[in-house]
Design an enzyme around this catalytic site. Sequence first.
Site, PDB file in Angstrom:
ATOM      1  N   ASP A  34      12.090  12.482   4.668  1.00 10.05           N
ATOM      2  CA  ASP A  34      13.354  11.814   4.317  1.00 10.05           C
ATOM      3  C   ASP A  34      13.350  10.317   4.648  1.00 10.05           C
ATOM      4  O   ASP A  34      14.242   9.823   5.375  1.00 10.05           O
ATOM      5  CB  ASP A  34      14.527  12.473   5.089  1.00 10.05           C
ATOM      6  N   GLU A 210      21.157  16.536  -3.534  1.00 11.97           N
ATOM      7  CA  GLU A 210      21.392  16.045  -2.179  1.00 11.97           C
ATOM      8  C   GLU A 210      20.770  14.661  -2.039  1.00 11.97           C
ATOM      9  O   GLU A 210      20.414  14.028  -3.030  1.00 11.97           O
ATOM     10  CB  GLU A 210      20.839  17.041  -1.136  1.00 11.97           C
TER      11      GLU A 210
HETATM   12  O1  FUB Z   1      15.177  17.137   6.072  1.00 12.65           O
HETATM   13  C1  FUB Z   1      16.179  18.116   5.976  1.00 12.65           C
HETATM   14  C2  FUB Z   1      16.779  18.100   4.611  1.00 12.65           C
HETATM   15  O2  FUB Z   1      15.790  18.385   3.639  1.00 12.65           O
HETATM   16  C3  FUB Z   1      17.307  16.756   4.191  1.00 12.65           C
HETATM   17  O3  FUB Z   1      18.490  16.409   4.798  1.00 12.65           O
HETATM   18  C4  FUB Z   1      17.348  16.959   2.739  1.00 12.65           C
HETATM   19  O4  FUB Z   1      17.565  15.807   2.005  1.00 12.65           O
HETATM   20  C5  FUB Z   1      15.994  17.582   2.502  1.00 12.65           C
HETATM   21  O5  FUB Z   1      14.968  16.636   2.443  1.00 12.65           O
END
Ligand code: FUB
Length: 448
Positions: A34, A210
């Site tokens: 991320d 997301e």
């Molecule tokens: O890293 C945990 C979660 O997985 C993140 O918050 C999302 O965007 C995905 O990458």
Amino acid sequence: MKLIVRSLTIAGLMLQAVLASAQNPLITNQFTADPSARVFNGKVYVYPSHDIKATPGHGRAGWFVMEDYHVFSSDNLTDWTDHGMIVSQTLVPWADPASYSMWAPDCIARNGKYYFYFPTTTKPDAPGGRGHFAVGVATSNTPVGPFKPEAEPIKGVVGIDPNVFINDDGQAYLYWSQGNIYAAKLKPNMLEIEGEVKTLGDLPVKGLKEGPYMYKHNGTYYLTYPHVENKTERLEYATSKSPLGPFKVTGVIMDENPTGCWTNHHSIIEFKGQHYLFYHSNDLSPSFDKNRSIHADSLFFNTDGTIKKVVPTLRGVGITKAGSKIQIDRFSDKGEDATVAFIDTAKKFDGWKSTVPVSAKGWIRYNRVDFGKSGTQRVTAKAWSAGAGELEIRTGSPTGPVIATIKVPAGKEWSDYSAPVKNKTSGINDLYFTAKGSTVEVDWVSFK
Ligand code: FUB
């Protein structure tokens, strides 16, 4: 991988190390995901999540396990400094330290202060119900901390993946996700939202969305986000003339990860006149995609404002110094007979090796090696050969002029072998590696 421990300060919070990596993944001594990249004071700072492995009583096996954040910086996209841990779940008053859910963060600068936004799960007795994701802020006077977390999360924000954007008029916006993508204005204190929360409704309805990341280029607002259109997340974007929309779904920035990593999560920066996409894959953990590794590749806008699809590379974006340990397994291109594998599958942080067979399709190309002005006289390779192999280093093409031939004796252990370099090669060169006599396995090569 070069790891130099530079300084250890109060309570072990700031263990700083220099990591030489012009290739992908950028960081190979720990898992990172991320990546939120930012340019502060002429340097690139990357604020990733920090995946770790679950151990009994610490995190949920088979799921994301994340207890803290590190920040990394570079002024050339080649040498990265790990500034150590900046925020941990145990330092956040409202976070549930049993949750190990310090998910995707972001950081932004305003009026000489740095605001680090992170999602994590609230303590069981927190207002708003047990164990929901909230977004916190930690502030610092420098990009690398120390960061002080606020006593409470941002009111009115439930969800993950915060992203902050400051518009040209000075108005800051917070974006985040929880099934949908949401946005709200931030007050000038950067710690509270102002007005209503807007659900950004013009995006795909089917499949998880997301990780929003807002980027402005030539007057257009690009809302970029991972979305599961098919099987796993790909990076898409929608455009608008306003930070809060309406948005028009416009295209795909990066297709699904070729390694099968289910998530992807990204950021975009412009640095020294070039745009870069930071994203993640699971190179160091091919069979468990919740232990991820960050990458960077160049990103280009078309003249009509659309984004050219970015194809993930192993070579990455940095110029590699001839004197560093050049990991040719992070190649720019290769013939189909050359292969790459872990050196030791039980110790994946040791990295990869290249197998260069004697074959017209056995070549490896490695771009942008900087030999400097005065050139180089010798080359060393950490290598191994079952027969008596010779590793040839060429310029121009797989059949181009040979600048060095390293003899690797038969059947010995991995060892360092050296040879002279012809013509004192100087400047920036694209190199080709071929083998003669017998297959040669290569860990790294380095010039002097
Ligand atoms: O890293 C945990 C979660 O997985 C993140 O918050 C999302 O965007 C995905 O990458």
